[in-house]
Design a protein around this motif. Structure first.
Motif, mmCIF file in Angstrom:
data_model
loop_
_atom_site.group_PDB
_atom_site.id
_atom_site.type_symbol
_atom_site.label_atom_id
_atom_site.label_comp_id
_atom_site.label_asym_id
_atom_site.label_seq_id
_atom_site.Cartn_x
_atom_site.Cartn_y
_atom_site.Cartn_z
ATOM 1 N N TYR A 254 -1.806 0.401 -12.432
ATOM 2 C CA TYR A 254 -0.728 1.567 -12.344
ATOM 3 C C TYR A 254 0.414 1.114 -10.971
ATOM 4 O O TYR A 254 1.820 1.033 -11.057
ATOM 5 C CB TYR A 254 -0.829 2.757 -11.307
ATOM 6 C CG TYR A 254 -2.041 3.841 -12.347
ATOM 7 C CD1 TYR A 254 -1.261 4.540 -13.929
ATOM 8 C CD2 TYR A 254 -3.725 3.867 -11.815
ATOM 9 C CE1 TYR A 254 -2.176 5.161 -14.240
ATOM 10 C CE2 TYR A 254 -3.886 5.342 -12.664
ATOM 11 C CZ TYR A 254 -3.468 5.883 -14.006
ATOM 12 O OH TYR A 254 -4.407 6.560 -14.625
ATOM 13 N N THR A 255 0.176 0.081 -10.455
ATOM 14 C CA THR A 255 1.160 -0.428 -9.062
ATOM 15 C C THR A 255 2.986 -0.982 -10.409
ATOM 16 O O THR A 255 3.600 -0.560 -9.309
ATOM 17 C CB THR A 255 0.349 -1.899 -9.257
ATOM 18 O OG1 THR A 255 -0.277 -1.327 -7.997
ATOM 19 C CG2 THR A 255 1.429 -1.951 -8.239
ATOM 20 N N PRO A 256 2.646 -1.444 -11.638
ATOM 21 C CA PRO A 256 4.170 -1.743 -11.828
ATOM 22 C C PRO A 256 5.136 -0.393 -12.106
ATOM 23 O O PRO A 256 6.604 -0.233 -11.727
ATOM 24 C CB PRO A 256 3.716 -2.371 -13.288
ATOM 25 C CG PRO A 256 2.995 -2.798 -13.266
ATOM 26 C CD PRO A 256 1.538 -1.953 -11.957
ATOM 27 N N GLU A 257 4.558 0.653 -12.222
ATOM 28 C CA GLU A 257 5.054 2.090 -12.349
ATOM 29 C C GLU A 257 5.530 2.614 -11.168
ATOM 30 O O GLU A 257 6.826 3.073 -10.449
ATOM 31 C CB GLU A 257 4.696 3.441 -12.992
ATOM 32 C CG GLU A 257 4.991 4.008 -13.177
ATOM 33 C CD GLU A 257 4.390 5.764 -13.683
ATOM 34 O OE1 GLU A 257 3.701 5.768 -14.899
ATOM 35 O OE2 GLU A 257 3.622 6.538 -13.200
ATOM 36 N N ILE A 258 4.037 2.378 -10.034
ATOM 37 C CA ILE A 258 5.405 2.575 -8.682
ATOM 38 C C ILE A 258 6.733 1.541 -8.176
ATOM 39 O O ILE A 258 6.954 2.138 -7.186
ATOM 40 C CB ILE A 258 4.166 2.405 -7.811
ATOM 41 C CG1 ILE A 258 4.770 3.673 -5.969
ATOM 42 C CG2 ILE A 258 3.867 1.798 -6.906
ATOM 43 C CD1 ILE A 258 3.388 4.566 -5.291
ATOM 44 N N VAL A 259 6.616 0.616 -8.595
ATOM 45 C CA VAL A 259 7.515 -0.563 -7.724
ATOM 46 C C VAL A 259 8.389 -0.411 -8.647
ATOM 47 O O VAL A 259 9.620 0.042 -8.334
ATOM 48 C CB VAL A 259 6.428 -2.100 -8.451
ATOM 49 C CG1 VAL A 259 7.869 -2.988 -8.815
ATOM 50 C CG2 VAL A 259 5.253 -2.466 -7.461
ATOM 51 N N GLY B 227 0.378 -8.017 -8.910
ATOM 52 C CA GLY B 227 1.418 -9.026 -8.065
ATOM 53 C C GLY B 227 2.672 -9.652 -8.516
ATOM 54 O O GLY B 227 3.906 -9.859 -7.727
ATOM 55 N N GLY B 228 2.443 -10.516 -9.569
ATOM 56 C CA GLY B 228 2.831 -11.677 -9.998
ATOM 57 C C GLY B 228 4.283 -10.674 -10.927
ATOM 58 O O GLY B 228 5.355 -10.923 -10.622
ATOM 59 N N LEU B 229 3.713 -9.140 -11.244
ATOM 60 C CA LEU B 229 4.437 -8.902 -12.429
ATOM 61 C C LEU B 229 5.551 -8.166 -11.067
ATOM 62 O O LEU B 229 7.069 -7.917 -11.507
ATOM 63 C CB LEU B 229 3.446 -7.569 -13.531
ATOM 64 C CG LEU B 229 4.367 -7.162 -13.952
ATOM 65 C CD1 LEU B 229 6.231 -7.569 -14.696
ATOM 66 C CD2 LEU B 229 3.625 -6.056 -14.778
ATOM 67 N N ASN C 60 7.066 -13.972 -19.022
ATOM 68 C CA ASN C 60 8.407 -12.763 -18.832
ATOM 69 C C ASN C 60 8.499 -11.863 -19.177
ATOM 70 O O ASN C 60 9.563 -11.347 -19.027
ATOM 71 C CB ASN C 60 8.912 -13.748 -20.655
ATOM 72 C CG ASN C 60 8.874 -15.532 -20.883
ATOM 73 O OD1 ASN C 60 10.023 -16.420 -20.665
ATOM 74 N ND2 ASN C 60 8.479 -16.173 -21.992
ATOM 75 N N LEU C 61 7.354 -11.169 -18.579
ATOM 76 C CA LEU C 61 7.120 -9.816 -18.924
ATOM 77 C C LEU C 61 8.061 -10.081 -17.446
ATOM 78 O O LEU C 61 7.154 -9.732 -16.597
ATOM 79 C CB LEU C 61 6.231 -8.806 -18.716
ATOM 80 C CG LEU C 61 5.726 -7.573 -18.373
ATOM 81 C CD1 LEU C 61 6.846 -6.937 -20.560
ATOM 82 C CD2 LEU C 61 4.318 -7.638 -18.685
ATOM 83 N N LYS C 62 9.162 -8.831 -17.650
ATOM 84 C CA LYS C 62 9.721 -8.754 -16.115
ATOM 85 C C LYS C 62 10.434 -7.518 -15.952
ATOM 86 O O LYS C 62 10.633 -6.817 -14.842
ATOM 87 C CB LYS C 62 11.492 -8.979 -15.652
ATOM 88 C CG LYS C 62 10.648 -10.978 -16.250
ATOM 89 C CD LYS C 62 12.261 -11.575 -15.893
ATOM 90 C CE LYS C 62 12.125 -12.666 -15.793
ATOM 91 N NZ LYS C 62 13.574 -13.650 -16.736
ATOM 92 N N VAL C 63 9.428 -5.983 -16.177
ATOM 93 C CA VAL C 63 9.599 -4.394 -16.533
ATOM 94 C C VAL C 63 7.703 -3.675 -16.610
ATOM 95 O O VAL C 63 7.087 -4.744 -17.009
ATOM 96 C CB VAL C 63 10.808 -3.991 -17.610
ATOM 97 C CG1 VAL C 63 12.041 -4.758 -17.353
ATOM 98 C CG2 VAL C 63 10.438 -4.264 -18.406
ATOM 99 N N LYS C 64 8.377 -3.294 -16.559
ATOM 100 C CA LYS C 64 7.139 -1.914 -16.462
ATOM 101 C C LYS C 64 6.809 -1.597 -17.554
ATOM 102 O O LYS C 64 7.814 -1.324 -18.106
ATOM 103 C CB LYS C 64 6.987 -0.690 -15.936
ATOM 104 C CG LYS C 64 5.876 0.071 -16.282
ATOM 105 C CD LYS C 64 6.301 1.636 -15.812
ATOM 106 C CE LYS C 64 7.049 2.985 -16.910
ATOM 107 N NZ LYS C 64 7.291 4.369 -16.186
#
Length: 432
Positions: free
Chosen positions: A16-21, A52-54, A293-297
């Protein structure tokens, strides 16, 4: 005031972390985060590094001056934090698998927050959260702890009753309903009012107003309040009409027990337990997250059962920080809101969110017919919380016996014995 906010995300290796970021990036103008600390345990280090990398790539892509730190040192993350969120799973998905499978094998609902499975999750989780709270009391006593570790209501109540930490529990169901109503009526969120009555994963919606017009009957007639992880058939229309409130989809486990159990058993034979399904979705997500290359959720994240959790968390932080005085549905101390429950218990209701914390709002009505189930589940919850804190077999047995989904003392003893044994590694208090 210091330059920007420090956020600690405990369970930072979560999918879930990418969503909170993403939430922090979107709200930067009103909620200026300077440091995000993602913390995990050694067993979660690989996931922490991937996610964390994302997170770091997302921040670089945004161009905002936010630092992302990855650490296994919880105290370092908590020290001086303004807000701390918890999204952890003690025992990982392997423990959840047994929470679901053992009850199913005895013809009982197996679910990660409801029934015997939810009880095991509480027993594993509450001691860990209380230990984290000791660090918060010492290192950042003024921080807000936003808990969306399940069972969120029970965990939040344990923190409220056993620590001095300023804690609020939250769930994605209310924000999910709000989004579906925005989509259905094309109305701005501030023109929609929904009133929630009950406990976490045990609530009823007793008012739905859009632009001041009562839409409760219309929404109930459409039978559309649901979630990807709780399916089975639709509600019986005569039952809904006579209930006069829209039940949370989690209430299907209580009102439609036979259908839900049948579906769980069939699903297990086709796809394995829900935990195994989630594990496959998670593995897929982490493969995506690895892509430099992924830089978004990624949109696939919404396939997880808890879509919008993080949006709810960032909404809440923003409102606390800016003293917004908006209304959000939260898990908070009861006080005198539900007068048939103890004051120090945790309930899920609408609150006015101020800079000093949420103020629960008085309820328009509490249907007589829901009070019994709320009371019964709350009795189970309080017994289970005290069992988690003390390691008492007697309290654990009483909690299991008094859960409405457990049909007999003998079944309660069988389930408790088998499930404690499976959880031996995570329940040192029960095993001396």
């Amino acid at each position: 005031m210091k330059n920007g906010l420090k956020i600690a995300v405990i369970g930072g290796g979560s999918s879930y972390t990418p969503e909170i970021v993403e939430g922090f990036l979107k709200r930067y103008d009103s909620f200026p985060v300077r440091e995000i600390w993602l913390v995990d345990i050694e067993a979660g280090q690989r996931k922490l590094e991937i996610v964390g990398g994302l997170a770091k790539r997302m921040v670089v892509e945004s161009g905002l001056p936010i630092e992302v730190h990855l650490t296994l040192n919880r105290r370092e993350a908590i020290e001086g934090a303004d807000f701390i969120t918890t999204q952890l799973r003690v025992g990982l998905l392997e423990a959840r698998k047994w929470d679901e499978h053992i009850p199913n094998s005895h013809g009982i609902i197996g679910q990660e927050t409801t029934g015997p499975g939810g009880m095991m999750k509480a027993l594993r989780t509450i001691p860990v959260l209380l230990d984290i709270c000791k660090d918060i009391e010492e290192l950042s006593p003024n921080a807000w702890l936003l808990n969306f570790t399940n069972p969120a209501g029970m965990v939040t109540e344990a923190i409220t009753r056993y620590t001095k930490v300023k804690s609020i529990g939250l769930c994605n169901a209310p924000i999910g309903l709000q989004k579906s109503l925005v989509s259905k009526y094309g109305a701005a969120p501030e023109h929609i009012y929904t009133e929630f009555v009950g406990l976490n994963h045990l609530h009823w919606v007793t008012r739905i107003e859009v632009g001041g017009e009562d839409k409760l009957d219309e929404v109930m007639a459409e039978n559309a309040y649901s979630a990807a992880n709780v399916t089975a058939g639709e509600w019986d229309p005569d039952f809904l009409r006579s209930l006069g409130a829209l039940p949370s989809y989690y209430l299907k486990y209580f009102y439609m027990t036979d259908e839900m159990l049948k579906e769980q058993v069939e699903a297990f034979h086709h796809n394995g337990t829900r935990a195994e399904v989630v594990k496959r979705v998670e593995d897929e997500l982490f493969e995506l997250y690895k892509d430099p290359n992924l830089k978004v959720k990624p949109p696939q994240l919404e396939k997880r059962g808890g879509a919008y959790y993080s949006e709810a968390a960032v909404n809440l932080m923003d409102s606390l920080y800016n003293d917004k005085r908006d209304v959000q549905t939260l898990n908070v101390r009861n006080g005198k809101i539900l007068d048939f429950l103890p004051e120090d218990t945790c309930i899920e209701v609408n609150c006015l969110v101020t800079g000093a914390g949420p103020i629960p709002l008085p309820l328009t009505r509490v249907p007589e017919q829901v009070k019994g189930l709320i009371g019964a589940v709350k009795t189970y919850e309080r017994l289970a919380i005290d069992a988690a804190v003390t390691g008492s077999h007697d309290l654990a047995l009483q909690a299991m016996v008094h859960h409405p989904l457990v049909p007999s003392v003998q079944m309660a003893k069988t389930l408790l014995s088998e499930m404690l044994e499976k959880n031996k590694l995570y329940l040192p208090k029960f095993f001396g």
